[in-house]
Design a protein around this motif. Structure first.
Motif, PDB file in Angstrom:
ATOM      1  N   SER A   3       0.849  -1.197   0.000  1.00  0.00           N
ATOM      2  CA  SER A   3       0.000   0.000   0.000  1.00  0.00           C
ATOM      3  C   SER A   3       0.883   1.246   0.000  1.00  0.00           C
ATOM      4  CB  SER A   3      -0.896  -0.009   1.237  1.00  0.00           C
ATOM      5  OG  SER A   3      -1.606   1.196   1.315  1.00  0.00           O
TER       6      SER A   3
ATOM      7  N   PRO B 229      -0.099   4.453  -0.070  1.00  0.00           N
ATOM      8  CA  PRO B 229      -0.521   5.484   0.896  1.00  0.00           C
ATOM      9  C   PRO B 229      -0.167   5.125   2.342  1.00  0.00           C
ATOM     10  CG  PRO B 229      -2.425   4.368  -0.076  1.00  0.00           C
ATOM     11  CD  PRO B 229      -1.231   3.948  -0.854  1.00  0.00           C
ATOM     12  N   TYR B 230      -0.212   3.846   2.657  1.00  0.00           N
ATOM     13  CA  TYR B 230       0.176   3.386   4.005  1.00  0.00           C
ATOM     14  C   TYR B 230       1.631   3.769   4.257  1.00  0.00           C
ATOM     15  CZ  TYR B 230       1.389  -0.200   7.567  1.00  0.00           C
ATOM     16  OH  TYR B 230       1.844  -0.868   8.678  1.00  0.00           O
TER      17      TYR B 230
ATOM     18  N   LEU C 250       3.319   6.072   2.602  1.00  0.00           N
ATOM     19  CA  LEU C 250       3.458   7.543   2.605  1.00  0.00           C
ATOM     20  C   LEU C 250       3.095   8.124   3.966  1.00  0.00           C
ATOM     21  CD1 LEU C 250       1.973   8.475  -0.899  1.00  0.00           C
ATOM     22  CD2 LEU C 250       4.353   8.721  -0.186  1.00  0.00           C
ATOM     23  N   ASP C 251       2.070   7.547   4.590  1.00  0.00           N
ATOM     24  CA  ASP C 251       1.685   8.009   5.933  1.00  0.00           C
ATOM     25  C   ASP C 251       2.834   7.843   6.920  1.00  0.00           C
ATOM     26  OD1 ASP C 251      -0.750   9.183   6.006  1.00  0.00           O
ATOM     27  OD2 ASP C 251      -1.886   7.335   6.298  1.00  0.00           O
TER      28      ASP C 251
ATOM     29  N   THR D  46      -1.372  13.883  -2.349  1.00  0.00           N
ATOM     30  CA  THR D  46      -1.767  12.577  -2.877  1.00  0.00           C
ATOM     31  C   THR D  46      -3.230  12.294  -2.584  1.00  0.00           C
ATOM     32  OG1 THR D  46       0.478  11.785  -2.446  1.00  0.00           O
ATOM     33  CG2 THR D  46      -1.199  10.099  -2.809  1.00  0.00           C
TER      34      THR D  46
ATOM     35  N   ILE E 155      -6.499   9.423  -3.112  1.00  0.00           N
ATOM     36  CA  ILE E 155      -6.909   8.064  -3.475  1.00  0.00           C
ATOM     37  C   ILE E 155      -8.321   8.185  -4.035  1.00  0.00           C
ATOM     38  CG2 ILE E 155      -7.308   5.714  -2.647  1.00  0.00           C
ATOM     39  CD1 ILE E 155      -5.657   6.529  -0.135  1.00  0.00           C
TER      40      ILE E 155
ATOM     41  N   ILE F 136      -1.939   1.980  -6.653  1.00  0.00           N
ATOM     42  CA  ILE F 136      -1.952   2.209  -5.205  1.00  0.00           C
ATOM     43  C   ILE F 136      -1.150   1.126  -4.486  1.00  0.00           C
ATOM     44  CG2 ILE F 136      -4.050   0.846  -4.726  1.00  0.00           C
ATOM     45  CD1 ILE F 136      -4.950   3.009  -2.815  1.00  0.00           C
ATOM     46  N   SER F 137      -0.940   0.000  -5.160  1.00  0.00           N
ATOM     47  CA  SER F 137      -0.290  -1.152  -4.515  1.00  0.00           C
ATOM     48  C   SER F 137       1.140  -1.315  -5.031  1.00  0.00           C
ATOM     49  CB  SER F 137      -1.085  -2.421  -4.796  1.00  0.00           C
ATOM     50  OG  SER F 137      -0.916  -2.805  -6.135  1.00  0.00           O
TER      51      SER F 137
END
Lengths: 279, 250
Positions: free
Chosen positions: A106, A108-109, A111-112, A125, A127, A144-145
């Motif tokens: 992931s 975004p995971y 990036l967080d 960013t 989603i 996204i993956s």
């Protein structure tokens, strides 16, 4: 002895083994397509065709490049699951353990997590899924993956339909930087390219050794520790005197970059990390 | 808000959802994978406000119950293997992010749980040993006793079995769940109290006490600006501030 896991067609594995042969580094290669066929393992040994068994206790480190599930029958599947167990829990020295590579499933995971560090910024960013949008400022669109996607189009004013979840990320022009971090060794290169996605440039990219600020280096090492990674390829962009973080690849295809450098810095770092016992 | 993301036939989740919604009357939503995957959603990283009105932003969700079984519901079956894998990974990639944005997720979706090595029988047996549980060596199916673990509670249809297990093995069961980062699930024991297998979801013996305990556990995670919601009052003949708390002005 270093155990190398991967598939014959993987150029990175090829480059790493070439380095090992050239520098007389003892290694054994497990072609994952052959696991449960001509190559097998049990609780004590690895079995290779025409060779003496290799004891698990003789393996100082494992270089894991499991990228794709090979076609398998039930027995081979069983062997693969057993191998995962060895990699995740039983071998002392693995680059990288499968469970630690999963953050890349992931973006975004990841990036967080990366946004907790202050030496870089995260591009704006979004989603989006099941939505039609009209883009008003330059964006790129990517998977996204961990599935690879080619990012060679910058959307500026277009309408775009999103079905499955994907990332719409602000386009940041600037210098691409790839940072390979293996334990405490950092090798950064700048990539001057005419393409948005330098991996798919029509022309030769200019690759050069890049000197990163100390704090960025420190943050990359800290990020690796947070994600559990001992080896990663971090993609950054340098624009307007600021660094932007794009992603940390847990199975970086480092051979392409290393082939342009004066020394095999990354292979050397990998061999050094995998040759020492960790207790 | 409590959000359930699961497949249509998740009886445990459906019962919890209905009890929470109609008995406890708390904001609750149920979305099957098929429905969820058709929702229009736009999220911006680092921002709570989103411009889709249908779903709450993850920050507005107190408890997310997520059961990945059936996540392929409604996937594009006509596409090739590569496309199907990309499609599945896109949803997993989104869920991994989403689940880590909410305050409390059952069960947590940290990245490590996606490795097959974590759920291999060998690892579960090893972890069980490390936590102090004995492991059943019988390969053939024997009579199994199912214990549901719901946060900090353990429930079984046969309460006398908890005495057989004893304090140490119950403690070890919680330790095992903690090691595997599980909050809800079931452990299958043989009659002697040795572990046979483990399930990451509640699939069997979905009794009323199991649903009540699960709902109470989820309610305990609901928070409204510093206080915890318990239940709706059935009677309205009391006082919030009693007479003695409201002195007459002389």
């Amino acid at each position: 002895m270093i155990l190398v896991l991967g598939q014959c067609s993987d150029q990175v594995i090829g480059a790493f083994m070439h380095h090992c042969v050239k520098h007389s580094v003892d290694f054994a290669f497990v072609d994952l397509n052959q696991l449960g066929k001509s190559i097998d393992m049990d609780e004590l040994y690895w079995f290779f065709p025409g060779q003496s068994p290799v004891s698990h206790s003789d393996i100082t480190g494992v270089y894991n490049r499991f990228l794709d599930w090979p076609k398998q029958n039930k027995y081979q599947m069983d062997r693969l699951l057993s191998l995962f167990d060895w990699l995740d829990h039983r071998y002392e020295n693995v680059i990288n353990r499968p469970k630690d590579t999963m953050s890349n499933l992931s973006k975004p995971y990841q990036l967080d997590i990366a946004s907790q560090f202050f030496s870089w910024s995260i591009p704006k960013t979004n989603i989006i899924m099941n939505t039609q949008i009209k883009i008003k400022s330059p964006f790129i669109c990517k998977s996204i993956s961990s599935e690879r996607s080619i990012v060679n189009q910058v959307y500026r004013q277009e309408e775009k339909a999103f079905y499955e979840p994907a990332l719409l990320q602000a386009y940041i022009p600037g210098l691409n930087i790839r940072v390979h971090a293996c334990d405490d060794v950092i090798v950064a290169v700048g990539i001057q390219s005419d393409a948005v996605d330098y991996r798919y440039s029509r022309f030769e990219n200019d690759i050069f050794m890049y000197h990163l600020p100390g704090q960025v280096e420190k943050d990359i090492l800290a990020l690796n520790r947070t994600l559990g990674l001992r080896f990663s390829g971090v993609d950054l962009i340098y624009h307007n005197k600021k660094y932007y973080f794009l992603e940390a690849n847990p199975s970086p295809g480092y051979a392409y970059f290393e082939s342009q450098l004066s020394r095999p810095y990354i292979s050397e770092a990998l061999v050094s990390s995998l040759s020492r016992s960790i207790h | 808000m409590i959000l359930f993301l699961t497949h249509e036939k998740d009886i445990f989740a459906k019962q919890c959802y209905l009890m929470l919604k109609y008995q406890y009357q708390v904001p609750t939503r149920w979305l099957s994978w098929q429905v969820f995957k058709k929702q229009s959603q736009c999220h911006m990283l680092g921002h709570q406000d989103i411009f889709n009105a249908i779903l709450p932003s993850p920050q507005q969700i107190d408890v997310l119950y997520v059961n990945l079984n059936g996540i392929n519901e409604g996937s594009k079956q006509d596409s090739d293997m590569k496309d199907q894998r990309y499609y599945l990974h896109s949803w997993l990639g989104f869920l991994m992010w989403y689940a880590n944005q909410v305050k409390y997720c059952l069960n947590p979706l940290k990245h490590g749980v996606f490795s097959p090595g974590v759920w291999s029988k060998t690892n579960i047996r090893r972890q069980a040993h490390l936590c102090g549980l004995s492991v059943s060596e019988h390969r053939r199916k024997r009579t199994e006793v199912i214990c549901s673990i719901l946060g900090n509670q353990i429930i079984t249809d046969d309460p006398s079995f908890l005495c057989t297990l004893g304090h140490e093995r119950i403690k070890a069961s919680f330790k095992l769940f903690h090691a595997l980062e599980l909050k809800f699930g079931q452990i299958f024991f043989d009659e002697s109290g040795a572990l046979c297998k483990l399930s990451q979801s509640i699939q069997y013996q979905i009794s009323v006490p199991v649903i009540i305990k699960a709902c109470q556990y989820m309610l305990s995670k609901l928070s409204y600006h510093g206080f915890q919601y318990l239940h709706v009052l059935n009677v309205s003949n009391g006082w919030t501030l009693s007479t003695t708390e409201r002195p007459k002005i002389v």
